[in-house]
Scaffold this motif. Structure first.
Motif, PDB file in Angstrom:
ATOM      1  N   PRO A 186      71.101  24.011  44.591  1.00  0.00           N
ATOM      2  CA  PRO A 186      72.014  22.862  44.660  1.00  0.00           C
ATOM      3  C   PRO A 186      72.927  22.817  43.443  1.00  0.00           C
ATOM      4  O   PRO A 186      72.491  23.037  42.320  1.00  0.00           O
ATOM      5  N   GLU A 187      74.189  22.555  43.679  1.00  0.00           N
ATOM      6  CA  GLU A 187      75.166  22.408  42.597  1.00  0.00           C
ATOM      7  C   GLU A 187      76.168  21.335  43.000  1.00  0.00           C
ATOM      8  O   GLU A 187      76.437  21.125  44.187  1.00  0.00           O
ATOM      9  N   LYS A 188      76.733  20.670  42.001  1.00  0.00           N
ATOM     10  CA  LYS A 188      77.781  19.682  42.269  1.00  0.00           C
ATOM     11  C   LYS A 188      79.122  20.342  41.969  1.00  0.00           C
ATOM     12  O   LYS A 188      79.359  20.809  40.859  1.00  0.00           O
ATOM     13  N   VAL A 189      79.998  20.401  42.967  1.00  0.00           N
ATOM     14  CA  VAL A 189      81.305  21.033  42.825  1.00  0.00           C
ATOM     15  C   VAL A 189      82.375  20.023  43.217  1.00  0.00           C
ATOM     16  O   VAL A 189      82.422  19.577  44.368  1.00  0.00           O
ATOM     17  N   GLU A 190      83.210  19.660  42.251  1.00  0.00           N
ATOM     18  CA  GLU A 190      84.288  18.686  42.480  1.00  0.00           C
ATOM     19  C   GLU A 190      83.757  17.419  43.166  1.00  0.00           C
ATOM     20  O   GLU A 190      84.340  16.914  44.124  1.00  0.00           O
ATOM     21  N   GLY A 191      82.610  16.949  42.680  1.00  0.00           N
ATOM     22  CA  GLY A 191      82.040  15.716  43.193  1.00  0.00           C
ATOM     23  C   GLY A 191      81.212  15.863  44.449  1.00  0.00           C
ATOM     24  O   GLY A 191      80.608  14.878  44.901  1.00  0.00           O
ATOM     25  N   ARG A 192      81.125  17.052  45.009  1.00  0.00           N
ATOM     26  CA  ARG A 192      80.335  17.283  46.230  1.00  0.00           C
ATOM     27  C   ARG A 192      79.035  17.986  45.884  1.00  0.00           C
ATOM     28  O   ARG A 192      79.004  18.899  45.054  1.00  0.00           O
ATOM     29  N   ASP A 193      77.950  17.563  46.529  1.00  0.00           N
ATOM     30  CA  ASP A 193      76.660  18.222  46.373  1.00  0.00           C
ATOM     31  C   ASP A 193      76.573  19.354  47.383  1.00  0.00           C
ATOM     32  O   ASP A 193      76.607  19.117  48.601  1.00  0.00           O
ATOM     33  N   LEU A 194      76.472  20.580  46.882  1.00  0.00           N
ATOM     34  CA  LEU A 194      76.496  21.751  47.742  1.00  0.00           C
ATOM     35  C   LEU A 194      75.299  22.648  47.477  1.00  0.00           C
ATOM     36  O   LEU A 194      74.711  22.630  46.391  1.00  0.00           O
ATOM     37  N   LEU A 195      74.933  23.436  48.484  1.00  0.00           N
ATOM     38  CA  LEU A 195      73.980  24.521  48.331  1.00  0.00           C
ATOM     39  C   LEU A 195      74.770  25.819  48.309  1.00  0.00           C
ATOM     40  O   LEU A 195      75.716  25.995  49.086  1.00  0.00           O
ATOM     41  N   GLY A 196      74.399  26.727  47.414  1.00  0.00           N
ATOM     42  CA  GLY A 196      75.116  27.989  47.351  1.00  0.00           C
ATOM     43  C   GLY A 196      74.352  29.015  46.546  1.00  0.00           C
ATOM     44  O   GLY A 196      73.228  28.767  46.090  1.00  0.00           O
ATOM     45  N   VAL A 197      74.966  30.169  46.374  1.00  0.00           N
ATOM     46  CA  VAL A 197      74.335  31.255  45.624  1.00  0.00           C
ATOM     47  C   VAL A 197      75.246  31.671  44.470  1.00  0.00           C
ATOM     48  O   VAL A 197      76.470  31.557  44.555  1.00  0.00           O
ATOM     49  N   TRP A 198      74.631  32.177  43.420  1.00  0.00           N
ATOM     50  CA  TRP A 198      75.356  32.676  42.265  1.00  0.00           C
ATOM     51  C   TRP A 198      75.384  34.191  42.299  1.00  0.00           C
ATOM     52  O   TRP A 198      74.409  34.847  42.677  1.00  0.00           O
ATOM     53  N   SER A 199      76.499  34.779  41.902  1.00  0.00           N
ATOM     54  CA  SER A 199      76.605  36.227  41.733  1.00  0.00           C
ATOM     55  C   SER A 199      77.698  36.514  40.722  1.00  0.00           C
ATOM     56  O   SER A 199      78.811  35.998  40.841  1.00  0.00           O
ATOM     57  N   GLU A 200      77.374  37.304  39.720  1.00  0.00           N
ATOM     58  CA  GLU A 200      78.333  37.662  38.656  1.00  0.00           C
ATOM     59  C   GLU A 200      78.985  36.430  38.031  1.00  0.00           C
ATOM     60  O   GLU A 200      80.175  36.419  37.724  1.00  0.00           O
ATOM     61  N   GLY A 201      78.185  35.361  37.865  1.00  0.00           N
ATOM     62  CA  GLY A 201      78.693  34.160  37.222  1.00  0.00           C
ATOM     63  C   GLY A 201      79.562  33.285  38.097  1.00  0.00           C
ATOM     64  O   GLY A 201      80.148  32.316  37.608  1.00  0.00           O
ATOM     65  N   VAL A 202      79.664  33.579  39.393  1.00  0.00           N
ATOM     66  CA  VAL A 202      80.483  32.791  40.322  1.00  0.00           C
ATOM     67  C   VAL A 202      79.565  32.105  41.323  1.00  0.00           C
ATOM     68  O   VAL A 202      78.626  32.724  41.855  1.00  0.00           O
ATOM     69  N   PHE A 203      79.813  30.820  41.584  1.00  0.00           N
ATOM     70  CA  PHE A 203      79.034  30.063  42.557  1.00  0.00           C
ATOM     71  C   PHE A 203      79.750  30.075  43.901  1.00  0.00           C
ATOM     72  O   PHE A 203      80.935  29.747  43.996  1.00  0.00           O
ATOM     73  N   PHE A 204      79.017  30.473  44.957  1.00  0.00           N
ATOM     74  CA  PHE A 204      79.592  30.539  46.302  1.00  0.00           C
ATOM     75  C   PHE A 204      78.865  29.541  47.206  1.00  0.00           C
ATOM     76  O   PHE A 204      77.709  29.751  47.569  1.00  0.00           O
ATOM     77  N   PRO A 205      79.521  28.440  47.589  1.00  0.00           N
ATOM     78  CA  PRO A 205      78.882  27.454  48.465  1.00  0.00           C
ATOM     79  C   PRO A 205      78.610  28.041  49.860  1.00  0.00           C
ATOM     80  O   PRO A 205      79.421  28.806  50.384  1.00  0.00           O
ATOM     81  N   ILE A 206      77.470  27.673  50.425  1.00  0.00           N
ATOM     82  CA  ILE A 206      77.162  28.090  51.796  1.00  0.00           C
ATOM     83  C   ILE A 206      76.865  26.909  52.708  1.00  0.00           C
ATOM     84  O   ILE A 206      76.856  27.053  53.929  1.00  0.00           O
ATOM     85  N   ASP A 207      76.607  25.710  52.139  1.00  0.00           N
ATOM     86  CA  ASP A 207      76.323  24.546  52.979  1.00  0.00           C
ATOM     87  C   ASP A 207      76.322  23.299  52.106  1.00  0.00           C
ATOM     88  O   ASP A 207      76.289  23.381  50.876  1.00  0.00           O
ATOM     89  N   ASP A 208      76.358  22.133  52.747  1.00  0.00           N
ATOM     90  CA  ASP A 208      76.186  20.887  52.022  1.00  0.00           C
ATOM     91  C   ASP A 208      74.731  20.747  51.593  1.00  0.00           C
ATOM     92  O   ASP A 208      73.811  21.173  52.307  1.00  0.00           O
ATOM     93  N   ALA A 209      74.512  20.158  50.422  1.00  0.00           N
ATOM     94  CA  ALA A 209      73.161  19.939  49.931  1.00  0.00           C
ATOM     95  C   ALA A 209      72.542  18.737  50.645  1.00  0.00           C
ATOM     96  O   ALA A 209      73.255  17.880  51.183  1.00  0.00           O
ATOM     97  N   PRO A 210      71.200  18.654  50.679  1.00  0.00           N
ATOM     98  CA  PRO A 210      70.545  17.463  51.228  1.00  0.00           C
ATOM     99  C   PRO A 210      70.982  16.214  50.471  1.00  0.00           C
ATOM    100  O   PRO A 210      71.487  16.298  49.343  1.00  0.00           O
ATOM    101  N   ALA A 211      70.767  15.056  51.064  1.00  0.00           N
ATOM    102  CA  ALA A 211      71.192  13.804  50.450  1.00  0.00           C
ATOM    103  C   ALA A 211      70.609  13.636  49.059  1.00  0.00           C
ATOM    104  O   ALA A 211      71.274  13.175  48.137  1.00  0.00           O
ATOM    105  N   GLU A 212      69.336  14.015  48.896  1.00  0.00           N
ATOM    106  CA  GLU A 212      68.704  13.963  47.589  1.00  0.00           C
ATOM    107  C   GLU A 212      68.335  15.380  47.203  1.00  0.00           C
ATOM    108  O   GLU A 212      67.496  16.016  47.851  1.00  0.00           O
ATOM    109  N   ALA A 213      68.972  15.898  46.158  1.00  0.00           N
ATOM    110  CA  ALA A 213      68.721  17.278  45.746  1.00  0.00           C
ATOM    111  C   ALA A 213      67.285  17.423  45.284  1.00  0.00           C
ATOM    112  O   ALA A 213      66.789  16.625  44.489  1.00  0.00           O
ATOM    113  N   PRO A 214      66.541  18.427  45.781  1.00  0.00           N
ATOM    114  CA  PRO A 214      65.147  18.629  45.384  1.00  0.00           C
ATOM    115  C   PRO A 214      65.067  19.287  44.019  1.00  0.00           C
ATOM    116  O   PRO A 214      66.067  19.765  43.481  1.00  0.00           O
TER     117      PRO A 214
END
Length: 245
Positions: free
Chosen positions: A195-223
């Motif tokens: 889970p990461e917050k990007v521009e005010g949005r809670d997103l799920l994503g993966v990191w690679s080479e220092g870049v975060f790539f969103p793949i879906d919205d995060a759950p309402a409460e981040a675990p």
């Protein structure tokens, strides 16, 4: 790309017994060693491992549409018949380009012809996770054995089908050309999601080479971070069982 092929071997492949006829209608291959692809596309000076490497420039002939198609599963077809020789497919893929209007072309210094691509020209069939100087790197293997590490120049993106609402994930192979990430590999990415917050949005994503790539919205409460894999599977894989195919 791991496959290499000289123009002489290409001519032999095109003329081999029981091999598909891949010569086009508008300008058939000439008997010299500089020709040997659809529409007479010359292969001399092209190296499959170095897309875009060319022989000396000559006047370019516009061949128009070819009867060649890349199916959604990544298989190549000519006049309705599958092309099974992998070395030949790798050679064609090395001269594949995409125009600004979304059309795909096989292009050499002397000729170019348009082909049909149903989805993406490549498929990401495997992903490798490793640490690169203290940060996570994700490297994908395509169906043509090309290795692509996700970074600024090779981003991961997830499109949502407007009709089914299913995710359609891709990774960029080279400018304008993407590999569709197959279902099994996408589920591996979901398991790695954080889970990461990007521009005010809670997103799920993966990191690679220092870049975060969103793949879906995060759950309402981040675990908690330790539970991220379970949450990612619950939020994305279970909700979209029919996801990337």
């Amino acid at each position: 790309m791991t496959q290499r092929m000289t123009s002489g071997r290409a001519d032999k492949a095109l003329n081999a017994p029981q091999q598909e006829d891949v010569s086009g209608e508008c300008c058939r291959p000439q008997p010299d060693a500089s020709s040997g692809g659809p529409c007479g596309l010359p292969l001399a000076g092209l190296r499959p491992g170095r897309p875009g490497a060319t022989s000396p420039a000559r006047p370019r002939h516009e061949c128009g549409p070819l009867e060649m198609r890349i199916a959604r599963d990544g298989s190549w077809h000519y006049k309705g018949s599958p092309i099974s020789r992998k070395e030949l497919i790798c050679l064609f893929a090395s001269v594949l380009k995409r125009e600004g209007d979304g059309s795909y072309w096989l292009e050499t210094p002397v000729e170019r012809g348009e082909i049909e691509v149903e989805d993406a020209p490549f498929i990401a069939v495997e992903v490798f996770w490793r640490q690169c100087e203290g940060r996570q790197c994700l490297t994908f293997r395509t169906n043509l054995d090309e290795m692509i590490t996700a970074d600024h120049d090779h981003p991961i993106r997830v499109a949502i089908d407007p009709r089914t609402r299913e995710p359609r994930p891709y990774v960029q192979v080279r400018p304008g050309l993407e590999a569709r990430i197959n279902r099994a590999v996408f589920y591996e990415l979901v398991a790695l999601a954080e889970p990461e917050k990007v521009e005010g949005r809670d997103l799920l994503g993966v990191w690679s080479e220092g870049v975060f790539f969103p793949i879906d919205d995060a759950p309402a409460e981040a675990p908690p971070r330790k539970a991220r894999s379970r949450a990612a599977n619950g939020a994305t894989a279970a909700a979209r069982t029919a996801g990337a195919k």
